[in-house]
Enzyme design. Structure first.
Site, PDB file in Angstrom:
ATOM      1  N   GLU A  35      -7.393 -23.734   0.473  1.00 12.92           N
ATOM      2  CA  GLU A  35      -7.165 -22.406   1.064  1.00 12.92           C
ATOM      3  C   GLU A  35      -7.063 -22.548   2.586  1.00 12.92           C
ATOM      4  OE1 GLU A  35      -6.507 -19.109   0.184  1.00 12.92           O
ATOM      5  OE2 GLU A  35      -6.444 -18.924   2.369  1.00 12.92           O
ATOM      6  N   ARG A  36      -6.038 -21.904   3.178  1.00 11.78           N
ATOM      7  CA  ARG A  36      -5.828 -22.071   4.626  1.00 11.78           C
ATOM      8  C   ARG A  36      -6.512 -21.002   5.463  1.00 11.78           C
ATOM      9  NH1 ARG A  36       0.585 -20.475   4.990  1.00 11.78           N
ATOM     10  NH2 ARG A  36       0.340 -18.285   4.465  1.00 11.78           N
ATOM     11  N   HIS A  38      -8.823 -17.422   4.102  1.00 16.29           N
ATOM     12  CA  HIS A  38     -10.086 -16.896   3.575  1.00 16.29           C
ATOM     13  C   HIS A  38     -10.104 -17.077   2.066  1.00 16.29           C
ATOM     14  CE1 HIS A  38     -10.453 -14.514   7.249  1.00 16.29           C
ATOM     15  NE2 HIS A  38      -9.282 -13.997   7.005  1.00 16.29           N
ATOM     16  N   GLY A 182       5.352   3.234  -1.650  1.00 16.48           N
ATOM     17  CA  GLY A 182       4.727   2.521  -2.768  1.00 16.48           C
ATOM     18  C   GLY A 182       3.220   2.661  -2.631  1.00 16.48           C
ATOM     19  N   ALA A 183       2.472   1.936  -3.463  1.00 20.74           N
ATOM     20  CA  ALA A 183       1.016   2.082  -3.469  1.00 20.74           C
ATOM     21  C   ALA A 183       0.411   1.849  -2.078  1.00 20.74           C
ATOM     22  CB  ALA A 183       0.408   1.129  -4.483  1.00 20.74           C
ATOM     23  N   ILE A 184       0.872   0.814  -1.378  1.00 14.29           N
ATOM     24  CA  ILE A 184       0.248   0.475  -0.087  1.00 14.29           C
ATOM     25  C   ILE A 184       0.511   1.582   0.932  1.00 14.29           C
ATOM     26  CG2 ILE A 184       0.292  -1.167   1.851  1.00 14.29           C
ATOM     27  CD1 ILE A 184       0.815  -3.399  -0.203  1.00 14.29           C
ATOM     28  N   GLY A 185       1.766   2.018   1.046  1.00 14.45           N
ATOM     29  CA  GLY A 185       2.116   3.074   2.012  1.00 14.45           C
ATOM     30  C   GLY A 185       1.370   4.359   1.727  1.00 14.45           C
ATOM     31  N   GLU A 203      10.609   7.876   2.501  1.00 16.22           N
ATOM     32  CA  GLU A 203      10.913   7.047   1.329  1.00 16.22           C
ATOM     33  C   GLU A 203      12.423   7.037   1.103  1.00 16.22           C
ATOM     34  OE1 GLU A 203       9.321   4.996  -1.006  1.00 16.22           O
ATOM     35  OE2 GLU A 203      11.428   4.787  -1.567  1.00 16.22           O
ATOM     36  N   HIS A 444     -18.504  14.059 -24.477  1.00 19.38           N
ATOM     37  CA  HIS A 444     -18.388  15.322 -23.736  1.00 19.38           C
ATOM     38  C   HIS A 444     -19.605  15.510 -22.852  1.00 19.38           C
ATOM     39  CE1 HIS A 444     -17.463  19.499 -22.922  1.00 19.38           C
ATOM     40  NE2 HIS A 444     -18.727  19.780 -23.173  1.00 19.38           N
TER      41      HIS A 444
END
Ligand SMILES: Cc1cc2nc3c(=O)[nH]c(=O)nc-3n(C[C@H](O)[C@H](O)[C@H](O)COP(=O)(O)OP(=O)(O)OC[C@H]3O[C@@H](n4cnc5c(N)ncnc54)[C@H](O)[C@@H]3O)c2cc1C
Length: 465
Positions: A35-36, A38, A182-185, A203, A444
């Protein structure tokens, strides 16, 4: 120094890579992971987790603003942006540290550095202390992705942000433009808008959250507009003029360009795979628009070389990456009952307010695929728990194959739907029919009762609506 030899080397310690490493170790493989940056990758450090920590802060803020609705008093409500960010970074740091412990516990050799693949079966790692040479019969590339940058809309960290800047803001934007829904925006738009920032979302497609069912996109838009967000669909940001403390966006809709000023822009126009610098093309790996081409078992076509997670293409989701990691480790260890990941069974969740979650076919896609369908809907307003929670806005939509009763798709918007969707995911994995779902007893009072009611509605049997 002789090269260190392993059964499997994983490049990249995101949710694809670290999960592949753990599953490999569980199956008795001698595993190394490189891993470079984290441990935990984008997901734990710059994606899924820190965004949810930030969104939790805005959710609590929103509830405090509504204190009166619950018979409570909260006055002069405000926030400390630095403390919000500090909490989010702390959550990310805690989880990233946890991955380090998991690597140790599973006796996985962890090497921090930048990996390349100079030849088949060989990995070269540039570390702080020099270069380490490793060999393995099997190499798993899980190097993930980064934010896509469009010409003229490139991030500068000051006025124009990527998700990394948006997760570590030095100031609260007053007037924010989010490019891409999208989800991130949409998650960032929701976070900043809830904290009082004047937020516009642009969009290019004909609706926000374009991968979701059209009815859900429309419902979400209505809610966001009610919260004060401006939504511009079928619209494109052509250019950004950067000035002192302001950006002028050239926004094109219906052939007309309008210039609008903002103090901050978040560019959320997709991601590109981290394919460069690894030596993949020299090995004969095919790359299609920044993603490695793989078969359903994540094989690249080069013997002993696999690619998983974001680098192997859509859907760009952590749980898809992890599931591919497990599958590849099992293949490498020689297990013979390994099943490919079915993208249509992977749920997508967006943690905006209200939340959005879905799995399987949208109504449009089910019809286009030639299914004759039955559709059920149930609104949050008809559910006792939703009303008790003060969350009456939302809906659950289910789509069945009329012929077989197969649950083709489920689409939800409203409080906690990102937790609820897994019920339908399990149902689909077990090839549940409408009969099974209708005969299931739901506790319920729960929000999950709406999942039952939506199925009942598809067959004209809803009780509470
Ligand atoms: C803002 C944001 C929010 C998100 N929210 C969600 C969410 O709620 N739910 C969800 O499912 N997904 C979410 N995602 C997507 C999710 O983060 C990714 O799908 C997931 O991280 C992909 O995992 P991966 O293992 O393929 O790659 P990554 O997590 O990107 O990990 C790849 C790792 O490889 C390392 N690496 C790259 N090249 C090298 C090299 N040459 N040598 C050594 N190491 C290398 C990188 O440093 C990185 O740590 C979000 C993403 C973003 C940006």
């Amino acid at each position: 120094m002789a090269a260190k030899s392993f059964d499997m080397i994983v490049i990249g310690a995101g949710p694809g890579g670290y999960v592949a490493a753990i599953r490999g170790a569980q199956l008795g493989l001698n595993v190394a992971i490189v891993e470079r940056e984290h441990l935990g990758g984008i997901c734990l450090n710059w994606g899924c987790i820190p965004t949810k920590a930030m969104l939790r802060s805005s959710e609590v803020f929103h509830l405090m603003e509504r204190a009166k609705d619950f018979g409570l008093k909260a006055e002069k409500i405000s926030y400390d942006l630095d403390a919000v960010v500090k909490r989010s970074r702390g959550v990310a740091g805690q989880l990233s540290g946890g991955i380090g412990h998991l690597m140790k516990k599973n006796k996985i050799t962890t090497i921090m550095g930048e990996a390349t693949i100079p030849a088949k079966g060989k990995v070269s790692v540039k570390t702080d202390k020099g270069t380490e040479e490793l060999t393995a019969k099997n190499i798993v590339v899980a190097t993930g992705a980064r934010a896509r940058e469009l010409p003229g809309l490139e991030a500068d960290g000051d006025l124009v942000w990527t998700y990394k800047h948006a997760l570590t803001p030095k100031r609260m934007p007053k007037k924010l433009l989010v490019i891409g829904s999208g989800a991130i925006g949409i998650e960032f738009a929701s976070f900043y808008n809830t904290l009082g920032c004047d937020t516009t979302v642009v969009e290019v497609m004909d609706r926000i959250l374009p991968v979701e069912d059209a009815e859900i996109s429309a419902f979400a838009k209505k809610q966001f507009v009610k919260q004060g967000m401006k939504i511009m669909e079928k619209t494109m940001v052509k250019k950004l003029d950067r000035g002192k403390g302001k950006v002028t966006a050239h926004i094109e809709a219906n052939g007309k360009v309008e210039k609008v000023e903002f103090d901050t822009v978040i560019s959320a126009v997709g991601i590109v795979g981290n394919v460069e610098g690894l030596g993949l093309e020299d090995l004969g790996v095919k790359i299609d628009r920044t993603h490695v081409t793989v078969d359903e078992y994540c094989r690249t076509g080069v013997d002993g070389l696999f690619a998983i997670g974001d680098i192997a293409g859509a859907p760009w989701l952590a749980h898809k990456a992890s599931h591919e990691g497990v599958m590849v480790a099992e293949l490498i260890s020689g297990k013979n009952d390994v099943h490919p990941v079915r993208p249509e069974s992977i749920a997508g969740c967006t943690y905006c307010h209200p939340q959005v979650a879905s799995v399987g076919f949208t109504e449009e896609k089910a019809r286009a695929a030639g299914y004759k369908i039955k559709v059920g809907r149930f609104p949050f307003i008809g559910n006792g728990k939703a009303i008790a929670l003060g969350e009456p806005e939302g809906m659950v939509k289910t789509i069945f194959d009329e012929k077989t009763g197969e649950l083709l798709g489920a689409h939800m918007i409203g409080a906690e739907v990102t937790e609820l969707i897994q019920g339908y995911v399990v149902g689909r994995a077990l090839e549940t029919t409408e009969e099974d779902l209708m005969n299931t007893v739901f506790p319920h009072p729960t929000l999950s009762e709406m999942m039952h009611e939506s199925v009942l509605d598809a067959y004209g049997r809803a009780i509470h609506f």
